[in-house]
Design a protein around this motif. Structure first.
Motif, PDB file in Angstrom:
ATOM      1  N   GLY A 152     -16.640   1.061 -17.917  1.00 41.61           N
ATOM      2  CA  GLY A 152     -16.026  -0.280 -16.756  1.00 41.61           C
ATOM      3  C   GLY A 152     -16.642   0.242 -15.407  1.00 41.61           C
ATOM      4  N   THR A 153     -16.206  -0.464 -14.431  1.00 36.98           N
ATOM      5  CA  THR A 153     -17.279  -0.466 -13.054  1.00 36.98           C
ATOM      6  C   THR A 153     -16.222   0.339 -12.140  1.00 36.98           C
ATOM      7  N   THR A 154     -16.766   0.599 -11.200  1.00 36.65           N
ATOM      8  CA  THR A 154     -16.144   1.533 -10.253  1.00 36.65           C
ATOM      9  C   THR A 154     -15.115   1.588  -9.235  1.00 36.65           C
ATOM     10  N   ALA A 155     -14.720  -0.391  -9.331  1.00 35.39           N
ATOM     11  CA  ALA A 155     -13.516  -0.902  -9.240  1.00 35.39           C
ATOM     12  C   ALA A 155     -12.661  -0.934 -10.041  1.00 35.39           C
ATOM     13  N   LYS A 156     -12.892  -0.028 -11.481  1.00 32.95           N
ATOM     14  CA  LYS A 156     -12.233  -0.430 -12.732  1.00 32.95           C
ATOM     15  C   LYS A 156     -11.376   1.527 -11.821  1.00 32.95           C
ATOM     16  N   GLY A 157     -11.970   2.650 -11.306  1.00 35.89           N
ATOM     17  CA  GLY A 157     -11.489   3.411 -11.804  1.00 35.89           C
ATOM     18  C   GLY A 157     -12.797   4.560 -12.218  1.00 35.89           C
ATOM     19  N   PHE A 158     -14.090   4.433 -12.207  1.00 35.70           N
ATOM     20  CA  PHE A 158     -14.715   5.123 -13.177  1.00 35.70           C
ATOM     21  C   PHE A 158     -15.746   5.692 -11.839  1.00 35.70           C
ATOM     22  N   PRO A 159     -15.401   6.649 -11.692  1.00 34.03           N
ATOM     23  CA  PRO A 159     -16.615   7.707 -10.489  1.00 34.03           C
ATOM     24  C   PRO A 159     -17.747   7.378 -10.423  1.00 34.03           C
ATOM     25  N   ALA A 160     -18.251   7.404  -9.648  1.00 32.23           N
ATOM     26  CA  ALA A 160     -19.938   6.949  -9.439  1.00 32.23           C
ATOM     27  C   ALA A 160     -21.061   8.455 -10.135  1.00 32.23           C
ATOM     28  N   ASP A 161     -20.048   9.521 -10.188  1.00 29.74           N
ATOM     29  CA  ASP A 161     -20.851  10.133 -11.532  1.00 29.74           C
ATOM     30  C   ASP A 161     -21.041  10.366 -12.790  1.00 29.74           C
ATOM     31  N   THR A 162     -20.333   9.131 -13.160  1.00 34.70           N
ATOM     32  CA  THR A 162     -19.558   9.014 -14.199  1.00 34.70           C
ATOM     33  C   THR A 162     -21.191   8.952 -15.336  1.00 34.70           C
TER      34      THR A 162
END
Length: 338
Positions: free
Chosen positions: A57-67
């Protein structure tokens, strides 16, 4: 062989732990759920893994930038090319796979990162496909399959009356990723949705009607990571599996001061245990300190400080601090109860 891992869900049932860490990256006995999943698949199919494609998912949905970096590292550890795609909108199980269409070719396994499993099943790569299933007590809560002469004849979503107790666990093998992509494209081009989403079961049914034969891949253990208590239990069972395999999960640099570890346990690097009794069935992440505590059957992440605690069936997030009398707690990252 390729592995496609749709994992864009927010994991709301596991909150607060998924507020800062996506559920598939939650650590179980020292490894992220998604890493254990792809390792289990690799051991079952006994084929070289060429590529692992993750759909997040997107960072807006809680996925950190380093995922993305974390997932590429997981693929690299298995000697595979890593690819990461983003699902911007939750439009169903088939749509999640479609997001990885550039990787959907040749033989592939699709595995939704909601669960872990153990299986003695040997994959027949010459079959059109396989669907991993597990006998369950309450099939009305799952999608199930019916069999005839070892071949899957029907897919039934949450049957109200008993038709089968073989629940689909969310792991599939397809000999032709191109055919799967073709069927998903048909759904999207013709806007064929169920409850507002593009469903993989429609793809399976269409392929079956075209003559594809799917066989069941039965699993011996189906480990749930949906909510806190099942996740703690999954950690327990995983520790038992690791112990049975002869693996020692206690780091060599753990500092023990008047403390005892009762196996099986996972204790990460740079952990300090003072005046404490740990185990059985406990995982403690790296850089954590536990003082004057008794902990059993619990899942504790990294950089945690615990004092004066008696914990059982607890789940504690990263960088948390806990000093109290509650037993079966569930606190997320950066939480302080002191």
């Amino acid at each position: 062989m390729k592995i496609i891992v749709p994992m864009a869900g927010i994991g709301s049932r596991l909150r607060p732990h998924t507020l800062t860490v996506p559920k598939p990256l939650t650590i179980i006995a020292g490894k992220p759920i998604v890493q254990r999943l792809v390792e289990d698949i690799a051991s079952v199919i006994d084929e070289k893994i060429e590529e692992i494609a993750f759909v997040i998912g997107t960072t807006a949905k809680g996925f950190p930038a380093d995922t993305r970096e974390q997932l590429l590292h997981i693929a690299d550890k298995l000697g595979a090319k890593g690819s990461v795609y983003i699902q911007h909108e939750a439009l169903g199980t088939a749509h999640a796979i479609y997001c990885a269409k550039e990787s959907l070719s040749g033989p592939c396994v699709v595995a939704y990162a909601d669960t872990l499993f153990k299986a003695d099943f040997t994959l027949d790569v010459h079959s059109d496909g396989a669907i991993w299933v597990k006998e369950v007590e309450n099939p009305s809560a799952f999608g199930v399959v019916k069999l005839e002469n070892g071949i899957i004849t029907d897919f039934i979503e949450k049957p109200k009356e008993f038709v089968s107790d073989l629940a689909i666990i969310g792991i599939y093998y397809f000999r032709s990723g191109e055919k799967v992509l073709e069927e998903i494209q048909y759904l999207i081009d013709n806007d064929l949705k169920e409850n507002g989403e593009y469903q993989l079961t429609n793809v399976l049914e269409s392929l079956k009607q075209q003559g594809a034969k799917f066989v069941p891949g039965k699993v011996s253990e189906w480990l749930d990571c949906g909510k806190k208590d099942p996740t703690v239990d999954t950690n327990k069972q995983t520790l038992v599996f690791e112990q049975d395999a002869g693996n020692d999960l206690v780091s060599s640099d753990v500092v023990l001061e008047n403390s005892e570890i009762i196996q099986p346990c996972y204790i990460g690097k740079n952990v300090v245990l003072k005046d404490s009794k740990i185990g059985p069935y406990v995982s403690i992440g790296e850089n954590s300190t536990v003082t004057k505590s008794i902990i059993t059957n619990s899942l504790i992440q990294t950089n945690v400080t615990i004092n004066n605690a008696h914990l059982d069936k607890a789940m504690i997030g990263n960088y948390a601090k806990y000093n109290g009398q509650y037993t079966s707690v569930s606190i997320g990252d950066y939480t302080e109860l002191t």
